[in-house]
Design an enzyme around this catalytic site. Structure first.
Site, PDB file in Angstrom:
ATOM      1  N   GLN A 100       0.845  -1.194   0.000  1.00  0.00           N
ATOM      2  CA  GLN A 100       0.000   0.000   0.000  1.00  0.00           C
ATOM      3  C   GLN A 100       0.883   1.246   0.000  1.00  0.00           C
ATOM      4  O   GLN A 100       1.829   1.352   0.790  1.00  0.00           O
ATOM      5  CB  GLN A 100      -0.914   0.026   1.219  1.00  0.00           C
ATOM      6  CG  GLN A 100      -1.947   1.162   1.131  1.00  0.00           C
ATOM      7  CD  GLN A 100      -2.788   1.295   2.383  1.00  0.00           C
ATOM      8  OE1 GLN A 100      -2.291   1.714   3.419  1.00  0.00           O
ATOM      9  NE2 GLN A 100      -4.064   0.938   2.297  1.00  0.00           N
ATOM     10  N   TYR A 185      -6.706  10.233   4.429  1.00  0.00           N
ATOM     11  CA  TYR A 185      -5.410  10.665   3.917  1.00  0.00           C
ATOM     12  C   TYR A 185      -5.589  11.472   2.630  1.00  0.00           C
ATOM     13  O   TYR A 185      -6.699  11.780   2.237  1.00  0.00           O
ATOM     14  CB  TYR A 185      -4.477   9.462   3.781  1.00  0.00           C
ATOM     15  CG  TYR A 185      -4.271   8.800   5.132  1.00  0.00           C
ATOM     16  CD1 TYR A 185      -3.607   9.467   6.158  1.00  0.00           C
ATOM     17  CD2 TYR A 185      -4.803   7.546   5.412  1.00  0.00           C
ATOM     18  CE1 TYR A 185      -3.460   8.893   7.413  1.00  0.00           C
ATOM     19  CE2 TYR A 185      -4.657   6.966   6.668  1.00  0.00           C
ATOM     20  CZ  TYR A 185      -3.987   7.642   7.664  1.00  0.00           C
ATOM     21  OH  TYR A 185      -3.865   7.084   8.905  1.00  0.00           O
ATOM     22  N   ARG A 232      -7.857   1.423  -2.381  1.00  0.00           N
ATOM     23  CA  ARG A 232      -8.628   1.329  -1.136  1.00  0.00           C
ATOM     24  C   ARG A 232      -9.444   2.609  -0.931  1.00  0.00           C
ATOM     25  O   ARG A 232      -8.930   3.722  -1.073  1.00  0.00           O
ATOM     26  CB  ARG A 232      -7.719   1.116   0.072  1.00  0.00           C
ATOM     27  CG  ARG A 232      -8.503   0.668   1.311  1.00  0.00           C
ATOM     28  CD  ARG A 232      -7.628   0.437   2.518  1.00  0.00           C
ATOM     29  NE  ARG A 232      -8.157  -0.623   3.366  1.00  0.00           N
ATOM     30  CZ  ARG A 232      -7.866  -0.778   4.651  1.00  0.00           C
ATOM     31  NH1 ARG A 232      -7.037   0.060   5.252  1.00  0.00           N
ATOM     32  NH2 ARG A 232      -8.391  -1.757   5.355  1.00  0.00           N
ATOM     33  N   GLY A 321      -7.724  -7.534  10.351  1.00  0.00           N
ATOM     34  CA  GLY A 321      -6.615  -6.706  10.782  1.00  0.00           C
ATOM     35  C   GLY A 321      -5.992  -7.107  12.095  1.00  0.00           C
ATOM     36  O   GLY A 321      -4.954  -7.770  12.134  1.00  0.00           O
ATOM     37  N   ARG A 322      -6.610  -6.678  13.200  1.00  0.00           N
ATOM     38  CA  ARG A 322      -6.019  -6.967  14.513  1.00  0.00           C
ATOM     39  C   ARG A 322      -5.836  -8.460  14.747  1.00  0.00           C
ATOM     40  O   ARG A 322      -4.889  -8.889  15.406  1.00  0.00           O
ATOM     41  CB  ARG A 322      -6.876  -6.338  15.614  1.00  0.00           C
ATOM     42  CG  ARG A 322      -6.765  -4.810  15.671  1.00  0.00           C
ATOM     43  CD  ARG A 322      -7.542  -4.238  16.838  1.00  0.00           C
ATOM     44  NE  ARG A 322      -8.975  -4.329  16.668  1.00  0.00           N
ATOM     45  CZ  ARG A 322      -9.734  -3.411  16.084  1.00  0.00           C
ATOM     46  NH1 ARG A 322      -9.172  -2.313  15.596  1.00  0.00           N
ATOM     47  NH2 ARG A 322     -11.036  -3.557  15.980  1.00  0.00           N
TER      48      ARG A 322
END
Length: 370
Positions: A100, A185, A232, A321-322
């Protein structure tokens, strides 16, 4: 196999052995000086190579793209060589890995930019904080100061930096790249009316707000091929000053335009909903109508929710993810219904191998999934 999570999937020219994705997870462990990936990072990703696809952590396209301390870059020879260690290790372990790439825009701090002011589509401050480390490598959350609006002439060089970063990623051995246009972002800042109040060709209308994303995608796709280019988005995430009333229509138009460009996939970071909301299903059906290509979703999924999402036909791959932070062997645990290691949030950002390489596996990854 009847289990939808473990059906193979063709992602362009790459065959994924399962539908489980390790999403990009900022861990802030690049070596200093230079923000260089290391052998420790290579070991971390190789541990998780049984994922159908790994998307490596958000990586700076240039020195002035940085938004957090200790995040890696892909703009120097040393960084490219460091990432080569990572891709070699993952491929040797039988995995597949994209990178990414990002520019953080206003979600940054002058201390990360040599003292220069942060930049954004418009001079509107980010109502939140970023992680900033001191000389000892320990850090905390800091407010983001007021950015300055990018001049129109400054945008094309940023597009060129995305293109160069994508080429560097391929040189480093990645199977492709993911353009980070989500999570507040820089590209996401251009997409939202709440953060983009420009009056030039990059602001105002939906067409104009999409221009930067499409220019970046076109530049990257031209450089490395659309089949190696993912994107994304996070249109349903309205936090962090991004509560744009046009975010869903903008994302659907983006999806249609990106489908025409033949991108490898779209990856959606969703709100954490358990059970999923009515809005989640509605958006996915709208998305499928305009983007029949591969769709990845992320958002605190359980194995059961992931299977339901795949069975609906509205998504193709699910990111965890986590759970992947704490469980290097996550696919076999999901397959066999085994308990998961709990993640230690105090070691998410910065530090050493503790909370990074030392989560226990039940058995070697590849043997478990053979």
């Amino acid at each position: 196999m009847n289990d939808t999570l473990f059906r193979p999937f063709n992602l362009g020219a790459i065959v994924l052995p399962n539908r489980i994705v390790m999403p990009p997870l900022t861990r802030a462990r690049a070596a200093q000086p230079g923000n260089v990936p290391t052998a420790m990072n290579a070991a971390y990703y190789a541990q998780r190579a049984s994922a159908g696809l790994i998307i490596a952590e958000a990586t700076d396209i240039s020195p002035d793209a940085k938004g957090y301390s200790l995040t890696p870059g892909v703009h120097s020879p040393e960084q490219i060589a460091g990432w080569r260690q990572v891709t070699d290790a993952v491929h040797q372990a039988g995995g597949r890995i994209f990178l990414q790439i990002w520019h953080c825009g206003r979600m940054s701090h002058p201390d990360l930019r040599g003292g220069t002011q942060t930049v954004a589509p418009s001079a509107i401050a980010f109502p939140g904080q970023i992680w900033l480390a001191g000389p000892d490598g320990r850090g905390g959350m800091e407010d983001c100061p007021m950015p300055r609006a990018l001049a129109t002439a400054e945008i094309a060089p940023i597009v060129a930096n995305f293109r160069r970063a994508a080429l560097n990623a391929i040189d480093a051995g990645f199977d492709g790249v993911e353009i980070h246009a989500a999570n507040s972002y820089l590209i996401d800042q251009f997409l939202r009316t709440t953060s983009n109040q420009r009056t030039d060709q990059y602001g105002g209308s939906r067409e104009n707000r999409l221009r930067f994303l499409l220019e970046v995608t076109d530049a990257v796709s031209e450089a490395i091929g659309p089949a190696r280019t993912g994107v994304r988005l996070s249109p349903r995430n309205q936090a962090r000053g991004m509560d744009c009333p046009d975010s869903i229509p903008t994302a659907l138009e983006a999806a249609a335009l990106l489908h025409r460009r033949g991108v490898a996939y779209l990856h959606f970071n969703e709100p954490e909903e358990n059970p999923p909301s009515v809005a989640a299903g509605q958006f996915r059906r709208q998305l499928r109508a305009v983007f029949p290509g591969p769709v990845i979703v992320a958002g605190a999924y359980t194995a059961e929710r992931a299977r339901q999402a795949l069975a609906s036909g509205e998504v193709d791959l699910v990111a965890f993810g986590r759970a992947f932070i704490a469980n290097p062997d996550l696919p076999v645990r999901l397959r066999d219904g085994l308990p998961l290691n709990p993640p230690d949030a105090t070691t998410f950002f910065g530090g050493d191998a503790r909370g990074y390489l030392d989560y226990p596996c039940l058995a070697p990854n590849r043997e478990q999934l053979a």
